[in-house]
Design a protein around this motif. Sequence first.
Motif, PDB file in Angstrom:
ATOM      1  N   UNK A  45      10.822 -17.068  -3.331  1.00 21.50           N
ATOM      2  CA  UNK A  45      10.204 -18.377  -3.463  1.00 21.50           C
ATOM      3  C   UNK A  45       8.760 -18.333  -3.955  1.00 21.50           C
ATOM      4  N   UNK A  46       7.967 -17.400  -3.455  1.00 20.60           N
ATOM      5  CA  UNK A  46       6.528 -17.399  -3.750  1.00 20.60           C
ATOM      6  C   UNK A  46       6.229 -17.325  -5.246  1.00 20.60           C
ATOM      7  N   UNK A  47       6.887 -16.457  -6.035  1.00 16.51           N
ATOM      8  CA  UNK A  47       6.593 -16.442  -7.478  1.00 16.51           C
ATOM      9  C   UNK A  47       6.867 -17.785  -8.154  1.00 16.51           C
ATOM     10  N   UNK A  48       7.894 -18.488  -7.701  1.00 16.85           N
ATOM     11  CA  UNK A  48       8.209 -19.792  -8.297  1.00 16.85           C
ATOM     12  C   UNK A  48       7.107 -20.799  -7.986  1.00 16.85           C
ATOM     13  N   UNK A  49       6.594 -20.764  -6.755  1.00 16.12           N
ATOM     14  CA  UNK A  49       5.530 -21.690  -6.381  1.00 16.12           C
ATOM     15  C   UNK A  49       4.227 -21.357  -7.092  1.00 16.12           C
ATOM     16  N   UNK A  50       3.997 -20.094  -7.374  1.00 21.22           N
ATOM     17  CA  UNK A  50       2.818 -19.718  -8.159  1.00 21.22           C
ATOM     18  C   UNK A  50       2.915 -20.269  -9.577  1.00 21.22           C
ATOM     19  N   UNK A  51       4.107 -20.273 -10.141  1.00 22.73           N
ATOM     20  CA  UNK A  51       4.307 -20.868 -11.464  1.00 22.73           C
ATOM     21  C   UNK A  51       3.997 -22.365 -11.422  1.00 22.73           C
ATOM     22  N   UNK A  52       4.408 -23.026 -10.339  1.00 19.77           N
ATOM     23  CA  UNK A  52       4.077 -24.443 -10.167  1.00 19.77           C
ATOM     24  C   UNK A  52       2.568 -24.636 -10.100  1.00 19.77           C
ATOM     25  N   UNK A  53       1.878 -23.760  -9.391  1.00 22.80           N
ATOM     26  CA  UNK A  53       0.416 -23.854  -9.291  1.00 22.80           C
ATOM     27  C   UNK A  53      -0.249 -23.610 -10.639  1.00 22.80           C
ATOM     28  N   UNK A  54       0.297 -22.691 -11.436  1.00 22.93           N
ATOM     29  CA  UNK A  54      -0.262 -22.454 -12.774  1.00 22.93           C
ATOM     30  C   UNK A  54      -0.184 -23.707 -13.636  1.00 22.93           C
ATOM     31  N   UNK A  55       0.875 -24.480 -13.466  1.00 24.22           N
ATOM     32  CA  UNK A  55       1.042 -25.708 -14.244  1.00 24.22           C
ATOM     33  C   UNK A  55       0.150 -26.832 -13.734  1.00 24.22           C
ATOM     34  N   UNK A  63       3.006 -37.254   9.393  1.00 26.00           N
ATOM     35  CA  UNK A  63       2.893 -37.686   7.993  1.00 26.00           C
ATOM     36  C   UNK A  63       2.381 -36.546   7.111  1.00 26.00           C
ATOM     37  N   UNK A  64       2.840 -36.503   5.886  1.00 28.34           N
ATOM     38  CA  UNK A  64       2.447 -35.444   4.965  1.00 28.34           C
ATOM     39  C   UNK A  64       1.942 -36.028   3.655  1.00 28.34           C
ATOM     40  N   UNK A  65       1.115 -35.252   2.986  1.00 32.41           N
ATOM     41  CA  UNK A  65       0.568 -35.680   1.705  1.00 32.41           C
ATOM     42  C   UNK A  65       1.634 -35.612   0.625  1.00 32.41           C
ATOM     43  N   UNK A  66       1.329 -36.252  -0.490  1.00 34.76           N
ATOM     44  CA  UNK A  66       2.246 -36.190  -1.631  1.00 34.76           C
ATOM     45  C   UNK A  66       2.358 -34.755  -2.160  1.00 34.76           C
ATOM     46  N   UNK A  67       1.283 -33.985  -2.047  1.00 39.93           N
ATOM     47  CA  UNK A  67       1.330 -32.588  -2.506  1.00 39.93           C
ATOM     48  C   UNK A  67       2.325 -31.785  -1.677  1.00 39.93           C
ATOM     49  N   UNK A  68       2.334 -32.002  -0.356  1.00 39.78           N
ATOM     50  CA  UNK A  68       3.297 -31.303   0.505  1.00 39.78           C
ATOM     51  C   UNK A  68       4.717 -31.690   0.109  1.00 39.78           C
ATOM     52  N   UNK A  69       4.952 -32.963  -0.151  1.00 43.18           N
ATOM     53  CA  UNK A  69       6.291 -33.406  -0.547  1.00 43.18           C
ATOM     54  C   UNK A  69       6.686 -32.839  -1.911  1.00 43.18           C
ATOM     55  N   UNK A  70       5.700 -32.666  -2.802  1.00 45.77           N
ATOM     56  CA  UNK A  70       5.981 -32.042  -4.102  1.00 45.77           C
ATOM     57  C   UNK A  70       6.471 -30.617  -3.918  1.00 45.77           C
ATOM     58  N   UNK A  71       5.779 -29.861  -3.078  1.00 48.55           N
ATOM     59  CA  UNK A  71       6.154 -28.466  -2.847  1.00 48.55           C
ATOM     60  C   UNK A  71       7.491 -28.387  -2.116  1.00 48.55           C
ATOM     61  N   UNK A  72       7.695 -29.284  -1.183  1.00 49.39           N
ATOM     62  CA  UNK A  72       8.975 -29.319  -0.460  1.00 49.39           C
ATOM     63  C   UNK A  72      10.136 -29.543  -1.426  1.00 49.39           C
ATOM     64  N   UNK A  73       9.950 -30.440  -2.373  1.00 52.34           N
ATOM     65  CA  UNK A  73      10.987 -30.696  -3.373  1.00 52.34           C
ATOM     66  C   UNK A  73      11.231 -29.455  -4.220  1.00 52.34           C
ATOM     67  N   UNK A  74      10.171 -28.762  -4.605  1.00 53.25           N
ATOM     68  CA  UNK A  74      10.319 -27.543  -5.409  1.00 53.25           C
ATOM     69  C   UNK A  74      11.070 -26.468  -4.640  1.00 53.25           C
ATOM     70  N   UNK A  75      10.796 -26.343  -3.342  1.00 51.55           N
ATOM     71  CA  UNK A  75      11.486 -25.362  -2.516  1.00 51.55           C
ATOM     72  C   UNK A  75      12.983 -25.647  -2.484  1.00 51.55           C
TER      73      UNK A  75
END
Length: 290
Positions: free
Chosen positions: A105-115, A273-285
Motif C-alpha cells: 500500500x505505501x508505494x501507491x500512497x506515495x504516488x498519490x502524494x506525488x500527484x 469526524x474526519x477531514x476530506x483528505x482522510x476520506x481521499x486516502x481511505x478511498x485510495x486504500x
Amino acid sequence: MINPNLLKSFVTLCETKHFTLAAEQCHMTQSGLSQHIKKLESQLNVELIHRHAKRFELTPAGERLLEQAQHILGCLTELPEQIREDEPYRGTVKIMSPGSVGLKLYPVLLTLQQSHPELVIEYRFAPNKDIAEAVKTKQIDIGLTSEQVDQHVLTYDPLASEPLLLVTPEFITAPSWDALSTIGFIHHPDGAYHGNLLLGANYPEFQHVNQLPNRGFSNQIGLILEPVSRGLGFTVLPAHAVSAFSPAEKIRQHTLTHPIWEPLFICQGKHQPYTKAVNTVKKAIKEVLS
C-alpha cells in the motif's frame, strides 16, 4: 490574558509611527489609543515606548512585543480561513498497518502524494495489538488491522483478505511437524497470532508457537524472512510480505491442507469526524486492496 485589541493598537502605532494616524486607522480617538498603550504597559508591567515631544521610540521590551504581536495578530487573521479549510488533497493523513499490507500500500500512497504535494502521508508499520490503541487515542487517522477489538468505540470496515503462508528455507520440501519442530520458529510482532491461526488449523500436534524452538525475532517486515532464507528457522507471514522478499529462491512457501485467509479491516474511531483528505486516502486504500 492580553486583549487582542490592545495588541492591534500597539502594532498599528508602531507601523504608522504616528499617534494620530494610528488612532484614525483604529477608528478611535488619540486619547483612546494612548489609553490602550498604557493599559498594555500596565498588564505587562514594562515600558513599551519612550515618548519625547511628539515622537516616540520603542524600548527593547516594545521591540520584542512588536515581533510577537505581529505574529499573533497574523494568526488570528488567518484563523477563520484555516478552520474552514478542508480540501480533499491537502493536509496530513496518519496511517498505521501491519507490515505486510504496508509493503503493497505505501508505494501507491506515495504516488498519490506525488500527484498532490499538499497531501502528506505519514505511514507507520505496527503489529495488530498497537493499531487499535493508536486509533482510540487519536494518534492516527486510519488503522488497517486484521483483528476487531474495542468495537464499542471503534468501527471496522471489511476491506480484503490475505492468505497466510508457511515459509521455510528452500531445502524443506515437505513441512512435516517433525521438520518444523527441528528447525524452529522465527518470531515477529504478529508471529504468535499468525502461527496460531495457520499451524493450529493444519497440525494436530500444535498448541502454541512457544512449544517450538525459538530461532530469532525481527520487527522489520523486510527482514523477517532473512533468517529463514539462511536456513535458521521457519515462520508464518501474510502473502504480501512473502512476495516482496528477495532472493525468493532462498525460501519456500507451502500450500497446506487447510488454507487460512486473514481478514483486513479499516479501523477508525466511532463517531469521529474526519477531514476530506482522510476520506481521499481511505478511498485510495479501498481501490488498491479491495
